[in-house]
Write a protein that holds these residues in place. Structure first.
Motif, PDB file in Angstrom:
ATOM      1  N   ASN A 137       0.779  -1.624  -0.588  1.00  0.00           N
ATOM      2  CA  ASN A 137       0.243   0.633   0.205  1.00  0.00           C
ATOM      3  C   ASN A 137       0.443   1.379  -0.430  1.00  0.00           C
ATOM      4  O   ASN A 137       0.465   1.628   0.881  1.00  0.00           O
ATOM      5  CB  ASN A 137      -0.848  -0.435   1.162  1.00  0.00           C
ATOM      6  N   GLY A 138       2.183   1.428  -1.261  1.00  0.00           N
ATOM      7  CA  GLY A 138       2.615   2.095  -0.798  1.00  0.00           C
ATOM      8  C   GLY A 138       4.141   2.732   0.056  1.00  0.00           C
ATOM      9  O   GLY A 138       4.625   3.252  -0.099  1.00  0.00           O
ATOM     10  N   ASN A 139       4.176   1.656   1.294  1.00  0.00           N
ATOM     11  CA  ASN A 139       4.939   1.548   2.704  1.00  0.00           C
ATOM     12  C   ASN A 139       6.059   0.485   1.766  1.00  0.00           C
ATOM     13  O   ASN A 139       5.708  -0.684   2.182  1.00  0.00           O
ATOM     14  CB  ASN A 139       3.853   1.922   3.462  1.00  0.00           C
ATOM     15  N   ALA A 140       7.240   1.035   2.378  1.00  0.00           N
ATOM     16  CA  ALA A 140       8.523   0.193   1.747  1.00  0.00           C
ATOM     17  C   ALA A 140       8.478  -0.388   3.073  1.00  0.00           C
ATOM     18  O   ALA A 140       8.376  -0.677   3.926  1.00  0.00           O
ATOM     19  CB  ALA A 140       9.924   0.936   1.237  1.00  0.00           C
ATOM     20  N   VAL A 141       8.403  -2.005   3.137  1.00  0.00           N
ATOM     21  CA  VAL A 141       8.854  -2.544   4.474  1.00  0.00           C
ATOM     22  C   VAL A 141       9.673  -3.773   3.738  1.00  0.00           C
ATOM     23  O   VAL A 141       9.702  -3.848   2.603  1.00  0.00           O
ATOM     24  CB  VAL A 141       7.221  -3.948   4.402  1.00  0.00           C
ATOM     25  N   GLN A 142       9.945  -4.639   4.935  1.00  0.00           N
ATOM     26  CA  GLN A 142      11.483  -5.712   4.594  1.00  0.00           C
ATOM     27  C   GLN A 142       9.825  -6.928   3.553  1.00  0.00           C
ATOM     28  O   GLN A 142       9.320  -6.878   4.703  1.00  0.00           O
ATOM     29  CB  GLN A 142      11.830  -5.952   6.370  1.00  0.00           C
ATOM     30  N   PRO A 143      10.610  -8.221   3.060  1.00  0.00           N
ATOM     31  CA  PRO A 143      10.066  -9.078   3.072  1.00  0.00           C
ATOM     32  C   PRO A 143       9.525  -9.271   3.563  1.00  0.00           C
ATOM     33  O   PRO A 143       8.397 -10.346   3.771  1.00  0.00           O
ATOM     34  CB  PRO A 143      11.172  -9.575   1.915  1.00  0.00           C
ATOM     35  N   ALA A 144      10.166  -9.852   4.822  1.00  0.00           N
ATOM     36  CA  ALA A 144       9.278 -10.750   5.841  1.00  0.00           C
ATOM     37  C   ALA A 144       8.416 -10.387   6.684  1.00  0.00           C
ATOM     38  O   ALA A 144       7.532 -10.932   7.142  1.00  0.00           O
ATOM     39  CB  ALA A 144      10.411 -11.359   7.120  1.00  0.00           C
ATOM     40  N   ASP A 145       8.550  -8.320   6.394  1.00  0.00           N
ATOM     41  CA  ASP A 145       6.992  -8.674   7.320  1.00  0.00           C
ATOM     42  C   ASP A 145       6.358  -7.762   6.537  1.00  0.00           C
ATOM     43  O   ASP A 145       5.220  -7.392   7.030  1.00  0.00           O
ATOM     44  CB  ASP A 145       7.998  -6.569   7.764  1.00  0.00           C
ATOM     45  N   ALA A 146       5.975  -7.723   4.951  1.00  0.00           N
ATOM     46  CA  ALA A 146       5.150  -8.015   4.284  1.00  0.00           C
ATOM     47  C   ALA A 146       3.770  -8.824   4.841  1.00  0.00           C
ATOM     48  O   ALA A 146       3.586  -9.958   4.519  1.00  0.00           O
ATOM     49  CB  ALA A 146       5.347  -8.316   3.007  1.00  0.00           C
ATOM     50  N   SER A 147       2.881  -7.720   4.877  1.00  0.00           N
ATOM     51  CA  SER A 147       1.596  -8.314   6.046  1.00  0.00           C
ATOM     52  C   SER A 147       0.478  -7.671   4.547  1.00  0.00           C
ATOM     53  O   SER A 147       0.375  -6.872   3.754  1.00  0.00           O
ATOM     54  CB  SER A 147       1.095  -8.835   6.336  1.00  0.00           C
ATOM     55  N   VAL A 148      -0.748  -8.293   4.623  1.00  0.00           N
ATOM     56  CA  VAL A 148      -1.910  -7.891   3.872  1.00  0.00           C
ATOM     57  C   VAL A 148      -2.889  -8.138   5.018  1.00  0.00           C
ATOM     58  O   VAL A 148      -3.023  -9.423   5.906  1.00  0.00           O
ATOM     59  CB  VAL A 148      -2.126  -8.285   2.460  1.00  0.00           C
ATOM     60  N   ALA A 149      -4.183  -7.396   4.645  1.00  0.00           N
ATOM     61  CA  ALA A 149      -5.088  -7.747   5.745  1.00  0.00           C
ATOM     62  C   ALA A 149      -5.929  -8.904   4.929  1.00  0.00           C
ATOM     63  O   ALA A 149      -6.214 -10.010   3.814  1.00  0.00           O
ATOM     64  CB  ALA A 149      -6.319  -6.633   5.447  1.00  0.00           C
ATOM     65  N   CYS A 150      -5.994  -9.839   6.156  1.00  0.00           N
ATOM     66  CA  CYS A 150      -7.676 -10.717   6.728  1.00  0.00           C
ATOM     67  C   CYS A 150      -8.563 -10.841   6.245  1.00  0.00           C
ATOM     68  O   CYS A 150      -9.225  -9.321   6.910  1.00  0.00           O
ATOM     69  CB  CYS A 150      -7.125 -12.076   7.305  1.00  0.00           C
ATOM     70  N   VAL A 151      -9.147 -11.159   5.330  1.00  0.00           N
ATOM     71  CA  VAL A 151     -11.073 -11.021   5.513  1.00  0.00           C
ATOM     72  C   VAL A 151     -11.161 -12.792   6.018  1.00  0.00           C
ATOM     73  O   VAL A 151     -10.979 -13.119   5.010  1.00  0.00           O
ATOM     74  CB  VAL A 151     -11.418 -10.316   4.053  1.00  0.00           C
ATOM     75  N   SER A 152     -13.249 -12.793   6.052  1.00  0.00           N
ATOM     76  CA  SER A 152     -13.533 -13.453   6.440  1.00  0.00           C
ATOM     77  C   SER A 152     -14.199 -14.523   4.148  1.00  0.00           C
ATOM     78  O   SER A 152     -14.308 -13.233   3.519  1.00  0.00           O
ATOM     79  CB  SER A 152     -15.108 -13.286   6.848  1.00  0.00           C
ATOM     80  N   LEU A 153     -14.026 -15.484   4.716  1.00  0.00           N
ATOM     81  CA  LEU A 153     -15.131 -15.660   2.929  1.00  0.00           C
ATOM     82  C   LEU A 153     -16.463 -14.682   2.682  1.00  0.00           C
ATOM     83  O   LEU A 153     -16.322 -14.354   1.748  1.00  0.00           O
ATOM     84  CB  LEU A 153     -15.041 -16.692   2.911  1.00  0.00           C
ATOM     85  N   ASP A 154     -16.905 -14.281   3.519  1.00  0.00           N
ATOM     86  CA  ASP A 154     -18.425 -13.927   3.238  1.00  0.00           C
ATOM     87  C   ASP A 154     -18.089 -12.104   3.085  1.00  0.00           C
ATOM     88  O   ASP A 154     -18.445 -12.156   2.798  1.00  0.00           O
ATOM     89  CB  ASP A 154     -19.553 -13.989   4.835  1.00  0.00           C
ATOM     90  N   GLU A 155     -16.471 -12.267   3.794  1.00  0.00           N
ATOM     91  CA  GLU A 155     -16.402 -10.520   3.398  1.00  0.00           C
ATOM     92  C   GLU A 155     -15.715 -10.352   2.045  1.00  0.00           C
ATOM     93  O   GLU A 155     -16.228  -9.886   1.522  1.00  0.00           O
ATOM     94  CB  GLU A 155     -15.110  -9.921   4.620  1.00  0.00           C
ATOM     95  N   ALA A 156     -14.759 -11.456   2.125  1.00  0.00           N
ATOM     96  CA  ALA A 156     -14.565 -11.490   0.393  1.00  0.00           C
ATOM     97  C   ALA A 156     -15.339 -11.353  -0.416  1.00  0.00           C
ATOM     98  O   ALA A 156     -15.358 -10.865  -1.370  1.00  0.00           O
ATOM     99  CB  ALA A 156     -13.592 -12.511   0.637  1.00  0.00           C
TER     100      ALA A 156
END
Length: 386
Positions: free
Chosen positions: A335-354
């Motif tokens: 999301n535009g912010n530089a991070v270390q590869p090991a720290d790269a994370s994305v939001a989780c959603v439930s199946l219903d939310e997806a």
């Protein structure tokens, strides 16, 4: 007066003769008609399709375009892929014109698919149903081996692909192309193989090059399943792309509900990512975006924007499942912010939310496969049945 009437009648007859090829339907004696204006053949029957394939493979018409004029069922007959060797690649366009080709069956050693060897091919507006392919290696429903620029658009593919060794996919098996563009496609294929497995592209194998190949996947819905037959070692299995070596890869507005059964390091979108650049935008995956991130000295740059993975009860999850970076140059941004590869994370959603994020469409029910709820992305009008 009689002379004028004769001339008028002659003009009418000639006009009818000129128009006849494009007005003949399934009743055409040969099952196809010539379309000189578009440089190919309009095909109406299974027999017509097999005759055109023979003209292309044996008659040297490697660039002839094929247009389906009706739904065609070829179940029960063994298909010889268009483009039977690297020296006899298929170079034309296949336009389904909204029709379905059903029962495509290929059983051969390698390069098994609707197209075996392709060099600069476009496949569009086509539904492939009930595909059945078995091979030793390198197989895909649409194109087994791609060279030159390739476009696949507005296609729906379902069926079964199995290889005893490596490289199997729903759309494209192995590629050494400069450019691939895949858009508005739905893939629901049961795929089994040793490695390099994916619904869209199994394996990019050009290696290091001065010109970075550009691959774009946009508005692709990947269902089905990918199963590794040997659950040991590097598997190179992903929902959209199995393995790539050196790419400028863009994945935009896609959803991957593919059920992946593979050893550690498989990915929800990409199995193994090597070098080049990856941009993933507004995409939902069933698991991590990248399975194994493994660049060499050429380095790599990844950017993930507005992406999420489907996991209940967790706020964030790793974007990359497995790292093997060494001392190579790597940059990752979320999301535009530089991070270390090991720290790269994305939001989780439930199946219903997806499902809420991407919308739903009951027309996809027949293609749901292992996906518990059929889905279609917001912003893709008539992605199914265009």
């Amino acid at each position: 007066m009689k002379r004028n009437f004769f001339i008028f009648a002659l003009i009418v007859i000639l006009a009818l003769e000129l128009c006849a090829p494009l007005s003949v339907s399934a009743g055409a004696p040969s099952g196809y008609v010539i379309d000189d204006a578009r440089g190919g053949y309009v095909v109406y029957t299974a027999q017509g399709l097999f005759e055109i394939a023979e003209l292309i493979n044996e008659g040297g018409e490697h660039g002839a375009n094929i247009f389906l004029g009706a739904d065609i069922d070829i179940a029960g007959r063994e298909w010889t892929p268009l483009g039977i060797s690297p020296e006899q690649c298929y170079t034309g366009t296949i336009d389904g014109q909204g029709h379905a080709l059903r029962g495509l069956t290929v059983e051969q050693g390698a390069y098994a698919g609707l197209v075996g060897y392709a060099d600069g091919v476009c496949v569009k507006n086509l539904t492939l149903e009930n595909v059945y392919i078995e091979a030793e290696n390198n197989a895909a429903c649409v194109i087994a081996r791609a060279e030159g620029d390739v476009t696949i658009a507005d296609c729906t593919v379902s069926g079964y692909v199995s290889v005893k060794e490596t490289v199997a996919a729903g759309l494209v098996g192995s590629t050494v192309t400069e450019n691939i563009f895949i858009e508005d496609c739905i893939i629901d294929v049961d795929i089994t193989g040793g490695s390099r497995i994916a619904q869209a592209i199994g394996y990019e194998g050009r290696g290091a090059s001065s010109s970075m190949p550009k691959y774009t996947l946009r508005a692709v819905i990947a269902l089905g399943c990918c199963t590794e037959s040997d659950m040991t070692g590097e598997n190179y299995t992903g929902s959209l792309v199995g393995y790539f070596n050196d790419l400028e890869l863009k994945i935009e507005h896609c959803i991957a509900f593919t059920d992946i059964n593979a050893a550690e390091g498989a990915g929800g979108l990409i199995g193994t990512a090597r070098c080049g650049s990856v941009s993933i935008i507004d995409t939902v995956a069933r698991d991590s975006l990248v399975g194994t991130f493994y660049p060499d000295v050429r380095g790599a740059a990844h950017s993930y924007e507005s992406c999420s993975v489907i996991k209940d009860g967790v706020e964030n999850a790793p974007a990359i499942a497995k790292l093997n970076l060494g001392s190579n140059t790597v940059s990752v941004a979320v999301n535009g912010n530089a991070v270390q590869p090991a720290d790269a994370s994305v939001a989780c959603v439930s199946l219903d939310e997806a499902i809420g994020m991407v919308g739903s469409d009951s027309d996809l029910a027949a293609l749901a496969g292992v996906c518990p709820v059929p889905v279609v992305l917001h912003g893709i009008e008539d992605a199914y049945g265009k």
